[in-house]
Design an enzyme around this catalytic site. Structure first.
Site, PDB file in Angstrom:
ATOM      1  N   LYS A 158      -2.654  40.100 -31.202  1.00  0.00           N
ATOM      2  CA  LYS A 158      -1.620  40.761 -30.553  1.00  0.00           C
ATOM      3  C   LYS A 158      -0.171  39.980 -30.938  1.00  0.00           C
ATOM      4  O   LYS A 158       0.815  40.774 -31.252  1.00  0.00           O
ATOM      5  CB  LYS A 158      -1.905  40.800 -29.057  1.00  0.00           C
ATOM      6  CG  LYS A 158      -0.669  41.266 -28.185  1.00  0.00           C
ATOM      7  CD  LYS A 158      -1.138  41.741 -26.655  1.00  0.00           C
ATOM      8  CE  LYS A 158      -1.270  40.693 -25.851  1.00  0.00           C
ATOM      9  NZ  LYS A 158      -0.140  40.094 -25.428  1.00  0.00           N
ATOM     10  N   SER A 159      -0.357  38.721 -30.834  1.00  0.00           N
ATOM     11  CA  SER A 159       1.072  37.973 -31.089  1.00  0.00           C
ATOM     12  C   SER A 159       1.529  38.255 -32.598  1.00  0.00           C
ATOM     13  O   SER A 159       2.704  38.350 -32.760  1.00  0.00           O
ATOM     14  CB  SER A 159       0.673  36.587 -31.050  1.00  0.00           C
ATOM     15  OG  SER A 159       0.353  36.258 -29.619  1.00  0.00           O
ATOM     16  N   ARG A 186       4.737  40.345 -34.053  1.00  0.00           N
ATOM     17  CA  ARG A 186       5.733  39.492 -34.862  1.00  0.00           C
ATOM     18  C   ARG A 186       6.160  40.184 -36.188  1.00  0.00           C
ATOM     19  O   ARG A 186       7.049  39.999 -36.862  1.00  0.00           O
ATOM     20  CB  ARG A 186       5.347  38.085 -34.942  1.00  0.00           C
ATOM     21  CG  ARG A 186       5.554  37.159 -33.698  1.00  0.00           C
ATOM     22  CD  ARG A 186       4.720  35.960 -33.845  1.00  0.00           C
ATOM     23  NE  ARG A 186       5.000  35.073 -32.679  1.00  0.00           N
ATOM     24  CZ  ARG A 186       4.857  35.078 -31.237  1.00  0.00           C
ATOM     25  NH1 ARG A 186       3.892  36.298 -31.110  1.00  0.00           N
ATOM     26  NH2 ARG A 186       4.861  34.261 -30.386  1.00  0.00           N
ATOM     27  N   GLY A 237       5.230  41.362 -22.092  1.00  0.00           N
ATOM     28  CA  GLY A 237       6.202  40.201 -22.224  1.00  0.00           C
ATOM     29  C   GLY A 237       6.511  39.589 -23.252  1.00  0.00           C
ATOM     30  O   GLY A 237       7.515  39.348 -23.752  1.00  0.00           O
ATOM     31  N   SER A 294       6.194  27.479 -23.684  1.00  0.00           N
ATOM     32  CA  SER A 294       5.976  28.872 -23.908  1.00  0.00           C
ATOM     33  C   SER A 294       6.420  29.288 -25.298  1.00  0.00           C
ATOM     34  O   SER A 294       7.574  28.915 -25.679  1.00  0.00           O
ATOM     35  CB  SER A 294       6.894  29.573 -22.907  1.00  0.00           C
ATOM     36  OG  SER A 294       7.232  30.813 -23.623  1.00  0.00           O
ATOM     37  N   GLN A 304       6.734  32.198 -26.354  1.00  0.00           N
ATOM     38  CA  GLN A 304       7.494  33.202 -26.108  1.00  0.00           C
ATOM     39  C   GLN A 304       9.249  32.634 -26.225  1.00  0.00           C
ATOM     40  O   GLN A 304       9.918  33.306 -27.064  1.00  0.00           O
ATOM     41  CB  GLN A 304       7.349  34.064 -24.969  1.00  0.00           C
ATOM     42  CG  GLN A 304       5.726  35.004 -25.395  1.00  0.00           C
ATOM     43  CD  GLN A 304       5.446  35.816 -23.741  1.00  0.00           C
ATOM     44  OE1 GLN A 304       6.481  35.706 -22.869  1.00  0.00           O
ATOM     45  NE2 GLN A 304       4.633  36.417 -23.920  1.00  0.00           N
ATOM     46  N   ASP A 358      -4.119  31.980 -22.353  1.00  0.00           N
ATOM     47  CA  ASP A 358      -4.746  33.465 -22.062  1.00  0.00           C
ATOM     48  C   ASP A 358      -6.041  33.463 -21.500  1.00  0.00           C
ATOM     49  O   ASP A 358      -6.626  34.621 -21.219  1.00  0.00           O
ATOM     50  CB  ASP A 358      -4.393  34.365 -22.935  1.00  0.00           C
ATOM     51  CG  ASP A 358      -2.938  34.545 -23.295  1.00  0.00           C
ATOM     52  OD1 ASP A 358      -2.208  34.526 -22.317  1.00  0.00           O
ATOM     53  OD2 ASP A 358      -2.363  34.899 -24.494  1.00  0.00           O
ATOM     54  N   ARG A 398      -2.501  35.070 -11.974  1.00  0.00           N
ATOM     55  CA  ARG A 398      -4.020  35.027 -12.673  1.00  0.00           C
ATOM     56  C   ARG A 398      -4.735  34.317 -11.736  1.00  0.00           C
ATOM     57  O   ARG A 398      -6.030  34.408 -11.525  1.00  0.00           O
ATOM     58  CB  ARG A 398      -3.887  34.727 -13.996  1.00  0.00           C
ATOM     59  CG  ARG A 398      -3.540  36.132 -14.733  1.00  0.00           C
ATOM     60  CD  ARG A 398      -3.696  35.953 -16.319  1.00  0.00           C
ATOM     61  NE  ARG A 398      -3.453  37.257 -17.160  1.00  0.00           N
ATOM     62  CZ  ARG A 398      -3.001  37.463 -18.393  1.00  0.00           C
ATOM     63  NH1 ARG A 398      -3.064  36.212 -19.143  1.00  0.00           N
ATOM     64  NH2 ARG A 398      -2.781  38.308 -18.786  1.00  0.00           N
ATOM     65  N   ARG A 417      -6.374  41.319 -18.916  1.00  0.00           N
ATOM     66  CA  ARG A 417      -7.166  39.978 -19.165  1.00  0.00           C
ATOM     67  C   ARG A 417      -7.966  39.964 -17.882  1.00  0.00           C
ATOM     68  O   ARG A 417      -8.989  39.473 -17.948  1.00  0.00           O
ATOM     69  CB  ARG A 417      -6.480  38.861 -19.551  1.00  0.00           C
ATOM     70  CG  ARG A 417      -6.138  38.794 -20.865  1.00  0.00           C
ATOM     71  CD  ARG A 417      -5.685  37.500 -21.745  1.00  0.00           C
ATOM     72  NE  ARG A 417      -4.414  37.736 -22.636  1.00  0.00           N
ATOM     73  CZ  ARG A 417      -4.782  38.253 -23.743  1.00  0.00           C
ATOM     74  NH1 ARG A 417      -5.833  38.539 -24.012  1.00  0.00           N
ATOM     75  NH2 ARG A 417      -3.809  38.348 -24.707  1.00  0.00           N
TER      76      ARG A 417
HETATM   77  C1  S3P Z   1       2.440  35.053 -26.526  1.00  0.00           C
HETATM   78  C2  S3P Z   1       2.849  33.611 -25.763  1.00  0.00           C
HETATM   79  C3  S3P Z   1       1.983  33.236 -24.502  1.00  0.00           C
HETATM   80  C4  S3P Z   1       0.772  34.229 -24.188  1.00  0.00           C
HETATM   81  C5  S3P Z   1       1.211  35.612 -24.579  1.00  0.00           C
HETATM   82  C6  S3P Z   1       1.464  35.816 -25.913  1.00  0.00           C
HETATM   83  C7  S3P Z   1       3.145  34.959 -27.889  1.00  0.00           C
HETATM   84  O1  S3P Z   1       2.887  33.427 -23.508  1.00  0.00           O
HETATM   85  O2  S3P Z   1       0.540  34.188 -22.763  1.00  0.00           O
HETATM   86  O3  S3P Z   1      -0.110  36.631 -24.303  1.00  0.00           O
HETATM   87  O4  S3P Z   1       2.754  35.828 -28.663  1.00  0.00           O
HETATM   88  O5  S3P Z   1       3.984  34.194 -28.045  1.00  0.00           O
HETATM   89  P1  S3P Z   1       4.041  32.220 -23.049  1.00  0.00           P
HETATM   90  O6  S3P Z   1       4.951  32.051 -24.164  1.00  0.00           O
HETATM   91  O7  S3P Z   1       4.764  32.995 -21.723  1.00  0.00           O
HETATM   92  O8  S3P Z   1       2.914  31.237 -22.444  1.00  0.00           O
END
Ligand code: S3P
Length: 431
Positions: free
Chosen positions: A22-23, A27, A92, A163, A165, A312, A343, A385
């Site tokens: 997914k990440s 991207r 997110g 993080s 993100q 996660d 969670r 999840r």
């Molecule tokens: C992710 C970063 C994580 C993770 C999310 C995907 C990403 O979040 O929990 O499922 O793709 O950069 P955080 O950066 O808020 O920890």
């Protein structure tokens, strides 16, 4: 609203591939969109979260051709003013990374999402982006975010929360700044997919210990990549295969980037032997096949820098802890309270419906095992999840478990129920 009914009893047996990471899927789309030329993506994840990013990229005027569910050509060439707000639904990663990217564009955009996404904290990105001179209006620290054009400048930013993100949003904004941007991973080493992908695309980015430096750069080379399977999706099957008696499953093509695989080290401490084989590289990421057989598990403790490397995987770890001999403790993981749901509270609450005894801490939890779970009617709280973790709990419970509001499972793992069925699980998926 979908309902998933799990009827335990059968072992899990067979071989399955894991849907795309997914990440990486978020991207590859976003970076492909701003590259100079066409990007080819194979193994893309067609899930709720990533489809929202696809829709946003298209609203930003980028042509994307979907040859089949997992194969895309992204036109590239950069973004244009969207006519409507961008809707990231529950994603997110989508909204936070895109906020960094559009902060440096010469038009206004509004970034929004579901009621669930609107509750998630955005100051972690809006504060440092404003330090970069971004012009952002938020809604009490949350989405919707209105982002207007401004000339960004590079900053030196020490991360307060571990993080990926946040790190990624700043690096992406840094592409459009007028001086270098430095992000210091002082809170722990988050996943590094953005850094790897930007480097492959020719961006001048250096990593020295905790220091990541990116130079302003908008001449990105297009990508031609195959996205490997998502370790965080594999995690549910790894734990199911470990716990359900007489199981043996082979998961093929899983991303084993060590910024993501903290769970494997935890499993090793829990006396579980997970075999990684057929190591290779795909799209700049390490990949392997993972073989799991049923094993007895013992308790362990997780805290510190390991937390971000398996951020996660805590919902499924809580399930695993109920079946492991001794007390499993998780601390320094308060980030779990600001994911799709809280969670810690949600998992503890739902597992209690199955008879589990869980202690909650502000930053973690403790579980004494093994505990015999009882089948029950439980709820995903619209958190993918949580939904999948409860399905695995149902596989080791006594009697049938019904997971309500299970459709969210497809936010990250489309076909989860089909994969379980193919591995031998008796279940019902009703929409
Ligand atoms: C992710 C970063 C994580 C993770 C999310 C995907 C990403 O979040 O929990 O499922 O793709 O950069 P955080 O950066 O808020 O920890």
């Amino acid at each position: 609203m979908a309902t998933l009914t799990i009827r335990p009893g059968n072992p899990l047996r067979g071989t399955t591939s894991i849907p795309g990471d997914k990440s990486l899927s978020h991207r590859a789309l976003m970076l492909g969109a701003i590259a100079k030329g066409e990007t080819q993506i194979r193994g893309w994840l067609p899930a709720g979260d990533t489809l929202a990013t696809l829709d946003s990229v298209q609203r930003l005027g980028v042509r994307v051709t979907q040859h089949d569910a997992t194969t895309l050509t992204v036109g590239g060439g950069g973004f244009h003013a969207p006519e409507k707000p961008l809707d990231f639904v529950n994603a997110g990663t989508g909204i936070r990374l895109m906020a960094g990217l559009v902060a440096g564009q010469d038009f206004e955009s509004v970034l929004d999402g579901s009621a669930q996404l609107r509750r998630r904290p955005m100051r972690r990105i809006t504060d440092p982006l404003r330090q970069m001179n971004a012009n952002i209006t938020d809604t009490n620290g949350c989405a919707p975010l209105t982002i207007r054009p401004s000339q960004l400048k590079g900053i030196h930013y020490e991360q307060k929360v571990a993080s990926a993100q946040v790190k990624s949003a700043l690096l992406l904004a840094g592409l459009y700044a007028n001086s270098p941007t430095v992000v210091v991973e002082s809170a722990g080493p988050g996943r590094d997919h953005t850094e790897r992908m930007l480097k492959v695309m020719g961006v001048p980015l250096t990593v020295e210990g905790e220091y990541i430096t990116i130079m302003p750069f908008t001449d990105l080379s297009p990508l031609d990549l195959t996205i490997p399977g998502d370790f965080s999706s594999a995690a549910f099957l790894i734990v199911a295969g470990t716990l359900v008696h007489d199981s043996k499953i082979l998961l093929t093509g899983v991303n084993t980037n060590d910024r993501r695989t903290g769970l494997l080290e935890v499993l090793e401490r829990m006396q579980v032997d997970v075999k990684l084989q057929n190591h290779r590289f795909e799209g700049g990421e390490p990949v392997a096949d993972i073989l799991i057989t049923t094993q007895e598990t013992t308790a362990t403790t997780v805290h510190g820098s390991e937390v971000v490397r398996m951020i996660d995987e805590f919902p499924i770890l809580m399930v695993l802890a109920t079946q492991s001999a001794g007390e499993t403790r998780v601390r320094e993981a308060k980030e779990l309270r600001v994911k799709e749901t809280d969670r810690i509270a949600v998992m503890a609450g739902e597992l209690r419906k199955m008879g589990a005894d869980i202690i909650e801490y502000p930053d973690g939890f403790a579980v004494k095992g093994p505990q015999q779970l009882k089948g029950a009617v439980v709820d995903s709280h619209d958190d993918h999840r949580v939904g999948m973790s409860l399905a695995v709990a149902g596989l080791v419970a006594d009697g049938e478990t019904i997971i309500e509001d299970a459709g969210c499972i497809h936010d990250s793992f489309p076909g989860f129920e089909t994969v379980l069925e193919q591995l031998g699980v008796e279940l019902e998926w009703e929409t």
